[in-house]
Write an enzyme that holds these catalytic residues in place. Structure first.
Site, PDB file in Angstrom:
ATOM      1  N   ASN A   1     -10.424  -2.311  -6.525  1.00 32.78           N
ATOM      2  CA  ASN A   1      -9.553  -1.481  -7.369  1.00 32.78           C
ATOM      3  C   ASN A   1     -10.111  -1.249  -8.777  1.00 32.78           C
ATOM      4  O   ASN A   1      -9.700  -0.314  -9.471  1.00 32.78           O
ATOM      5  CB  ASN A   1      -8.145  -2.092  -7.498  1.00 32.78           C
ATOM      6  CG  ASN A   1      -7.297  -1.936  -6.250  1.00 32.78           C
ATOM      7  OD1 ASN A   1      -6.387  -2.718  -5.988  1.00 32.78           O
ATOM      8  ND2 ASN A   1      -7.579  -0.915  -5.444  1.00 32.78           N
TER       9      ASN A   1
ATOM     10  N   HIS B   1       3.247   3.080  -8.878  1.00 32.11           N
ATOM     11  CA  HIS B   1       3.089   1.654  -9.190  1.00 32.11           C
ATOM     12  C   HIS B   1       4.361   1.120  -9.871  1.00 32.11           C
ATOM     13  O   HIS B   1       4.822   0.032  -9.569  1.00 32.11           O
ATOM     14  CB  HIS B   1       1.880   1.421 -10.090  1.00 32.11           C
ATOM     15  CG  HIS B   1       0.580   1.841  -9.464  1.00 32.11           C
ATOM     16  ND1 HIS B   1       0.269   1.564  -8.155  1.00 32.11           N
ATOM     17  CD2 HIS B   1      -0.495   2.522  -9.959  1.00 32.11           C
ATOM     18  CE1 HIS B   1      -0.938   2.064  -7.874  1.00 32.11           C
ATOM     19  NE2 HIS B   1      -1.414   2.644  -8.945  1.00 32.11           N
TER      20      HIS B   1
ATOM     21  N   ARG C   1      -5.512  -1.936   8.457  1.00 34.91           N
ATOM     22  CA  ARG C   1      -6.729  -2.642   8.034  1.00 34.91           C
ATOM     23  C   ARG C   1      -6.371  -3.928   7.309  1.00 34.91           C
ATOM     24  O   ARG C   1      -5.265  -4.069   6.784  1.00 34.91           O
ATOM     25  CB  ARG C   1      -7.521  -1.772   7.042  1.00 34.91           C
ATOM     26  CG  ARG C   1      -8.210  -0.584   7.631  1.00 34.91           C
ATOM     27  CD  ARG C   1      -9.134   0.039   6.581  1.00 34.91           C
ATOM     28  NE  ARG C   1      -8.387   0.602   5.452  1.00 34.91           N
ATOM     29  CZ  ARG C   1      -7.848   1.816   5.430  1.00 34.91           C
ATOM     30  NH1 ARG C   1      -7.971   2.612   6.475  1.00 34.91           N
ATOM     31  NH2 ARG C   1      -7.203   2.251   4.377  1.00 34.91           N
TER      32      ARG C   1
ATOM     33  N   ASP D   1       0.835  -1.202   0.000  1.00 38.12           N
ATOM     34  CA  ASP D   1       0.000   0.000   0.000  1.00 38.12           C
ATOM     35  C   ASP D   1       0.871   1.254   0.000  1.00 38.12           C
ATOM     36  O   ASP D   1       1.970   1.255   0.552  1.00 38.12           O
ATOM     37  CB  ASP D   1      -0.912  -0.026   1.250  1.00 38.12           C
ATOM     38  CG  ASP D   1      -2.085   0.921   1.107  1.00 38.12           C
ATOM     39  OD1 ASP D   1      -2.306   1.454   0.006  1.00 38.12           O
ATOM     40  OD2 ASP D   1      -2.793   1.136   2.112  1.00 38.12           O
TER      41      ASP D   1
HETATM   42  C1  FPP Z   1      -1.496   0.173  -3.503  1.00 35.27           C
HETATM   43  O1  FPP Z   1      -1.111   1.514  -3.517  1.00 35.27           O
HETATM   44  C2  FPP Z   1      -0.995  -0.594  -4.626  1.00 35.27           C
HETATM   45  C3  FPP Z   1      -1.747  -1.184  -5.598  1.00 35.27           C
HETATM   46  C4  FPP Z   1      -3.200  -1.105  -5.623  1.00 35.27           C
HETATM   47  C5  FPP Z   1      -1.145  -1.903  -6.714  1.00 35.27           C
HETATM   48  C6  FPP Z   1       0.043  -2.755  -6.423  1.00 35.27           C
HETATM   49  C7  FPP Z   1       0.769  -2.971  -7.679  1.00 35.27           C
HETATM   50  C8  FPP Z   1       2.108  -2.949  -7.855  1.00 35.27           C
HETATM   51  C9  FPP Z   1       3.071  -2.788  -6.774  1.00 35.27           C
HETATM   52  C10 FPP Z   1       2.671  -3.065  -9.217  1.00 35.27           C
HETATM   53  C11 FPP Z   1       2.532  -4.341  -9.947  1.00 35.27           C
HETATM   54  C12 FPP Z   1       2.680  -5.550  -9.147  1.00 35.27           C
HETATM   55  C13 FPP Z   1       3.258  -6.711  -9.509  1.00 35.27           C
HETATM   56  C14 FPP Z   1       3.058  -7.888  -8.628  1.00 35.27           C
HETATM   57  C15 FPP Z   1       4.082  -6.873 -10.705  1.00 35.27           C
HETATM   58  P1  FPP Z   1      -2.221   2.630  -3.702  1.00 35.27           P
HETATM   59  O2  FPP Z   1      -2.319   2.973  -5.134  1.00 35.27           O
HETATM   60  O3  FPP Z   1      -3.494   2.182  -3.064  1.00 35.27           O
HETATM   61  O4  FPP Z   1      -1.580   3.810  -2.887  1.00 35.27           O
HETATM   62  P2  FPP Z   1      -2.331   4.949  -2.058  1.00 35.27           P
HETATM   63  O5  FPP Z   1      -3.037   4.255  -0.931  1.00 35.27           O
HETATM   64  O6  FPP Z   1      -1.196   5.799  -1.586  1.00 35.27           O
HETATM   65  O7  FPP Z   1      -3.249   5.647  -2.992  1.00 35.27           O
END
Ligand code: FPP
Length: 246
Positions: A69, A38, A195, A21
């Protein structure tokens, strides 16, 4: 003593689950678009997987995309899917070199075709690898998984394959997408949120929870090691008393 030397290799968690996260906030702090977060999150994924292999953690499960998402802006969803395809494609060689078997859980049929095909291709290619199983939770939510398991189980009862009286916890768990895997002993969430967010609700029943304020793109194998050191300091009682354990 280095971090890795502080870890007791005989008491490693077999399975570590992570909620990655904070990518969006990391990017925002730098005045960049969320996608930049990301992209940098992928660097953390690579380092964490390598760290898990280095230690000998047998199962690593990453929450890469939740059912919720899908409600993000369309452009971000598309960028995440592209990133997934590109990363899995690019990393297949490294997965092979490290003996990592790729696995995926979630409503995979809802993924774009290209993503689904790339996933299946790498899952097949890496299927004989033994060092570590890397599971990506994609279009995953725990309530979806449990509902899906209940539906399949109900069909099997209807078809006479199992009797309602024979539905034990073990039998039910065999209908979940994590069937055959040990439950995670340790769950890590980054970015300071405390959470579970619909992640592995059944499987996390006895897990130790570890929260770090670090945003996912800053997470490295040393952070995994620190979480495991913390885990090893805790006493896991499973409802028993300390005296019973000793
Ligand atoms: C959460 O941060 C992250 C995600 C929803 C996506 C996770 C994906 C990656 C790390 C890249 C691809 C993964 C692989 C396995 C190749 P957020 O966007 O919710 O952050 P925020 O809470 O700060 O908005």
């Amino acid at each position: 003593m280095s971090l890795i030397e502080q870890i007791d290799k005989d008491r490693l968690p077999q399975h570590v689950a992570i909620i990655m996260d904070g990518n969006g906030r990391w990017a925002k702090e730098k005045g960049k678009l969320r996608v930049f977060g990301h992209q940098n999150g992928v660097v953390s994924v690579r380092d964490t997987v390598e760290g898990a292999v280095e230690l000998g953690v047998k199962y690593l499960t990453l929450y890469a995309f939740s059912t919720e998402n899908w409600n993000r802006p369309k452009l971000e969803v598309m960028a995440l899917m592209e990133l997934l395809v590109a990363t899995i494609n690019k990393e297949t060689k490294t997965l092979m070199q490290n003996g990592v078997r790729l696995n995926a859980i979630g409503n995979l049929k809802s993924l774009p075709d290209k993503c689904y095909r790339q996933l299946q291709e790498t899952i097949k290619k890496t299927s004989d690898n033994k060092a570590c199983t890397l599971t990506l939770a994609l279009s995953y939510s725990s309530r979806w998984e449990i509902t899906d398991a209940a539906r399949k189980l109900a069909e099997d009862v209807k078809d006479g394959k199992i009797k309602a009286d024979d539905i034990s916890e073990e039998a039910f768990a065999s209908y979940l997408s994590t069937s055959g895997m040990p439950d995670p002993e340790l769950m890590i969430r980054t970015s300071g949120e405390h959470r579970i967010s619909n992640y592995l609700l059944w499987q996390l029943a006895y897990s130790e929870l570890y929260f770090t304020p670090k945003l996912w793109p800053d997470f490295r194998r040393e952070d995994l090691f620190e979480a495991i050191i913390d885990f090893q300091k805790r006493e896991r009682r499973f409802g028993m008393t300390s005296e019973q354990l000793n």
